[in-house]
Design a protein around this motif. Sequence first.
Motif, PDB file in Angstrom:
ATOM      1  N   LEU A  97      10.438   2.893   0.072  1.00 27.45           N
ATOM      2  CA  LEU A  97      10.017   1.491   0.570  1.00 27.45           C
ATOM      3  C   LEU A  97      10.195   1.788   2.058  1.00 27.45           C
ATOM      4  O   LEU A  97      11.713   1.621   2.574  1.00 27.45           O
ATOM      5  CB  LEU A  97      10.438   0.435  -0.075  1.00 27.45           C
ATOM      6  N   GLU A  98       9.401   1.943   3.001  1.00 25.68           N
ATOM      7  CA  GLU A  98       9.533   2.366   4.345  1.00 25.68           C
ATOM      8  C   GLU A  98       9.655   1.166   5.486  1.00 25.68           C
ATOM      9  O   GLU A  98      10.410   0.871   6.157  1.00 25.68           O
ATOM     10  CB  GLU A  98       8.326   3.293   4.822  1.00 25.68           C
ATOM     11  N   ARG A  99       8.428   0.479   5.395  1.00 23.04           N
ATOM     12  CA  ARG A  99       8.173  -0.834   6.330  1.00 23.04           C
ATOM     13  C   ARG A  99       7.510  -1.924   5.501  1.00 23.04           C
ATOM     14  O   ARG A  99       6.861  -1.975   4.654  1.00 23.04           O
ATOM     15  CB  ARG A  99       7.540  -0.246   7.289  1.00 23.04           C
ATOM     16  N   LEU A 100       7.823  -3.090   6.131  1.00 25.55           N
ATOM     17  CA  LEU A 100       6.948  -4.379   5.722  1.00 25.55           C
ATOM     18  C   LEU A 100       6.956  -5.265   6.896  1.00 25.55           C
ATOM     19  O   LEU A 100       7.915  -5.595   7.515  1.00 25.55           O
ATOM     20  CB  LEU A 100       7.875  -5.027   4.745  1.00 25.55           C
ATOM     21  N   ASN A 101       5.593  -5.414   7.014  1.00 27.41           N
ATOM     22  CA  ASN A 101       5.218  -6.413   8.414  1.00 27.41           C
ATOM     23  C   ASN A 101       5.935  -5.574   9.746  1.00 27.41           C
ATOM     24  O   ASN A 101       6.533  -6.378  10.506  1.00 27.41           O
ATOM     25  CB  ASN A 101       5.891  -7.521   8.354  1.00 27.41           C
ATOM     26  N   LYS A 126       0.859  -1.176   0.092  1.00 30.94           N
ATOM     27  CA  LYS A 126      -0.063   0.018  -0.052  1.00 30.94           C
ATOM     28  C   LYS A 126       0.846   1.148  -0.067  1.00 30.94           C
ATOM     29  O   LYS A 126       1.745   1.309   0.924  1.00 30.94           O
ATOM     30  CB  LYS A 126      -0.969   0.075   1.331  1.00 30.94           C
ATOM     31  N   MET A 127       0.741   2.125  -0.896  1.00 32.51           N
ATOM     32  CA  MET A 127       1.639   3.387  -1.176  1.00 32.51           C
ATOM     33  C   MET A 127       0.820   4.581  -1.191  1.00 32.51           C
ATOM     34  O   MET A 127      -0.316   4.518  -2.112  1.00 32.51           O
ATOM     35  CB  MET A 127       2.271   2.973  -2.639  1.00 32.51           C
ATOM     36  N   LYS A 175      -0.171   2.900   9.627  1.00 29.89           N
ATOM     37  CA  LYS A 175       0.508   1.656  10.059  1.00 29.89           C
ATOM     38  C   LYS A 175       0.461   0.629   8.900  1.00 29.89           C
ATOM     39  O   LYS A 175       1.553   0.020   8.648  1.00 29.89           O
ATOM     40  CB  LYS A 175       0.285   1.287  11.435  1.00 29.89           C
ATOM     41  N   ASP A 176      -0.417   0.588   8.136  1.00 25.41           N
ATOM     42  CA  ASP A 176      -0.512  -0.333   7.046  1.00 25.41           C
ATOM     43  C   ASP A 176       0.114   0.363   5.748  1.00 25.41           C
ATOM     44  O   ASP A 176      -0.087  -0.446   4.822  1.00 25.41           O
ATOM     45  CB  ASP A 176      -2.073  -0.942   6.846  1.00 25.41           C
TER      46      ASP A 176
END
Length: 417
Positions: A226-230, A213-214, A290-291
């Motif tokens: 790209l900032e965060r994943l999980n 989700k961007m 947060k998502d």
Amino acid sequence: MMLLMSRINFGKLILFQLILAFQIGIAIPARAQQFHFTENKIKDAIRFTMVKNLVIIPVYLNGQGPFNFILDTGVGPLIITDPALIDSLGLKVSRSIKISGLGKGEEIDAFVSNEISANVGKAAIEHIPAAILKKDIFGLSNYLGTKIYGLLGYYFFKSFLVQIRYSQKRLLFSYPAAVRKIKGERVSIEIVGYKPYVNIDMETADHKNITIKMLVDNGASHAISLERLNERPFPVPSTSIPASLGVGMSGPIDGSIGRIPSLTIGGVVLKNILASYPHYDDVAAKVILKDRNGNLGADVLSRFNITFDYEDNSVYLKKNSLFNRPFEHDMSGIEVYLQEGKKKHYFISRIEPGSPAEKAGIQVDDELISINLMPVMSYKLDEISNLFKAADGKQMILTIVRNNELMIKVFKLKQRI
């Protein structure tokens, strides 16, 4: 000011992540909800200037101008970055607030005003919610080579069907009912906190396919961040370089730059894309949604003629003549800014460690006089940036001045990522 500028890698990433209007306490009266057309018009079109992938449009404030504003889907209220407008326009500010945002550093001070009217072409709005920075922390004018007064976002996009024709440098806007059919492929978006978000499919550097989700942010000059994943920092590919990624509302943002094999938005596939990986504490830890996985910027969006339809929660993408240009990182290691006075002067604001420019002995604060024997003043700032992305192995001959001494520096561009 020079110290701050030397730390800003503005050409690669601009993050204007403000806390949303209702979070920073701007009261939004019902009368300030929409732009509307004057003179019984239902649509209009204006030309814009594009610098480093950013759309710069003329805006009139309280009947004065025009003032250059960046059209930016990544901001909610009107942001005035030049506090000198308070006096020159006789603006009334209701109170002072603190704004927190991305990057290292503390909250910054800003004024709030609901007494500003704005005009874009034949469209007008009264009492637009606005935040006026007490200090121009971005130095946008120096890094774009043209005077910038602020950013305009949500209230313009929510009022109209907005089409940005990047390839023609034209902005078209109309009431939705005035357009029978929108050209391009429809992609669903979600408006959250005054900003548009989209789901895209991406192939990671280790060849995993994921959906992320961007934020759709045409006010960020990079391709993708790209900032965060999980709930953890987004994995940085093994082939990457450390970089200063830009400046946020709270200060400098550091991280890395790498490449991803492909991303798909709607049915369109782009390949070998430059990706920024900001340090988690500088960006992801400060983002409230947060998502959200990151930020889709103008180096991707400008490859389309793109139509925003907030009312229908959609954007329409139509490939343009810029679509096939390669995603290239600066190959010199130089960041240049413009200082204006009686004459224009170009200075070196940053040198990347280990870059061709550093190895050639070029230093921060050197004044740039010529490039490949051509006077630097014959180039626009954007053209200089493009010269430093020209081709791997291309020889560059720079004439510089340091401590009143004229020097010639020679190096070859090198594709480092």
